[in-house]
Enzyme design. Structure first.
Site, mmCIF file in Angstrom:
data_model
loop_
_atom_site.group_PDB
_atom_site.id
_atom_site.type_symbol
_atom_site.label_atom_id
_atom_site.label_comp_id
_atom_site.label_asym_id
_atom_site.label_seq_id
_atom_site.Cartn_x
_atom_site.Cartn_y
_atom_site.Cartn_z
ATOM 1 N N HIS A 51 11.897 -19.374 1.660
ATOM 2 C CA HIS A 51 13.021 -19.080 0.766
ATOM 3 C C HIS A 51 14.313 -18.978 1.566
ATOM 4 O O HIS A 51 14.285 -18.942 2.809
ATOM 5 C CB HIS A 51 12.778 -17.788 -0.024
ATOM 6 C CG HIS A 51 12.355 -16.618 0.808
ATOM 7 N ND1 HIS A 51 13.228 -15.919 1.608
ATOM 8 C CD2 HIS A 51 11.146 -16.052 0.991
ATOM 9 C CE1 HIS A 51 12.575 -14.960 2.221
ATOM 10 N NE2 HIS A 51 11.299 -15.022 1.886
HETATM 11 P P1 TYD Z 1 9.072 -12.137 0.189
HETATM 12 O O1 TYD Z 1 10.484 -11.839 0.522
HETATM 13 O O2 TYD Z 1 8.795 -13.386 -0.586
HETATM 14 O O3 TYD Z 1 8.166 -12.143 1.497
HETATM 15 P P2 TYD Z 1 8.255 -13.032 2.843
HETATM 16 O O4 TYD Z 1 9.565 -13.688 2.890
HETATM 17 O O5 TYD Z 1 8.116 -12.052 3.929
HETATM 18 O O6 TYD Z 1 7.119 -13.994 2.835
HETATM 19 O O7 TYD Z 1 8.471 -10.894 -0.592
HETATM 20 C C1 TYD Z 1 7.114 -10.795 -0.951
HETATM 21 C C2 TYD Z 1 6.979 -9.801 -2.095
HETATM 22 O O8 TYD Z 1 7.378 -8.505 -1.686
HETATM 23 C C3 TYD Z 1 7.824 -10.159 -3.322
HETATM 24 O O9 TYD Z 1 7.049 -9.881 -4.464
HETATM 25 C C4 TYD Z 1 8.974 -9.206 -3.272
HETATM 26 C C5 TYD Z 1 8.416 -8.004 -2.538
HETATM 27 N N1 TYD Z 1 9.443 -7.348 -1.685
HETATM 28 C C6 TYD Z 1 9.960 -6.134 -2.077
HETATM 29 O O10 TYD Z 1 9.592 -5.567 -3.144
HETATM 30 N N2 TYD Z 1 10.893 -5.530 -1.278
HETATM 31 C C7 TYD Z 1 11.319 -6.105 -0.124
HETATM 32 O O11 TYD Z 1 12.192 -5.519 0.585
HETATM 33 C C8 TYD Z 1 10.793 -7.385 0.257
HETATM 34 C C9 TYD Z 1 11.236 -8.067 1.507
HETATM 35 C C10 TYD Z 1 9.849 -7.963 -0.558
#
Ligand code: TYD
Length: 134
Positions: A51
């Protein structure tokens, strides 16, 4: 944009009892730290990220172990290998990131400039590309 993303060499206090690294918001990084999160227990072969963000700035640190981060601003890609607790990768807004090749037991700590906000994400690569190229 990828050229604005860089490895920051953090302070390291070496000590025979164990080393210490610290990070001060607004000093070692240009933003105030609003949020900290970390990835751990990452299974072998798993990939994270996938992302980009509209506003969010981040500093990513391999607190334990190692992993790769591939950054992509829609024009240029750059791969970074993080494997030291005193290196941080600064990522500016509007950069797509993929995290991969996590070593076993690795921990990825992220310092973030804003609170979690799903509306700050681009989760679709084509949407991201359209936005940076428009
Ligand atoms: P995501 O940002 O997609 O993870 P990564 O980039 O590390 O692979 O987030 C994964 C899940 O966690 C998504 O459902 C949102 C949740 N999340 C939160 O609730 N708070 C946060 O601060 C972060 C980073 C993610």
């Amino acid at each position: 944009m990828v050229n604005k993303c860089k490895i920051i060499n953090l302070p390291k206090i070496t000590d025979p009892r164990g080393n210490l690294t610290f990070i001060e918001g607004g000093k070692h990084i240009d933003f105030d730290i609003k949020r900290v999160y970390y990835l751990y227990d990452v299974p072998g072969g798993a990939e994270r990220g996938g992302h980009a963000h509209k506003e969010l700035q981040q500093l990513i640190i391999a607190i334990a172990g190692s992993f790769d981060i591939v950054l992509d601003d829609g024009y240029k890609k750059k791969r970074f290998h993080l494997n030291r607790s005193y290196y941080g990768l600064y990522i500016c807004p509007m950069v797509w990131r993929e995290l991969e090749n996590f070593s076993s037991g690795s921990v990825c700590m992220v310092l973030a400039s804003i609170l979690y906000d799903e509306s700050d994400y681009y989760r679709d690569y084509e949407d991201f590309l359209m936005s940076v190229r428009s």
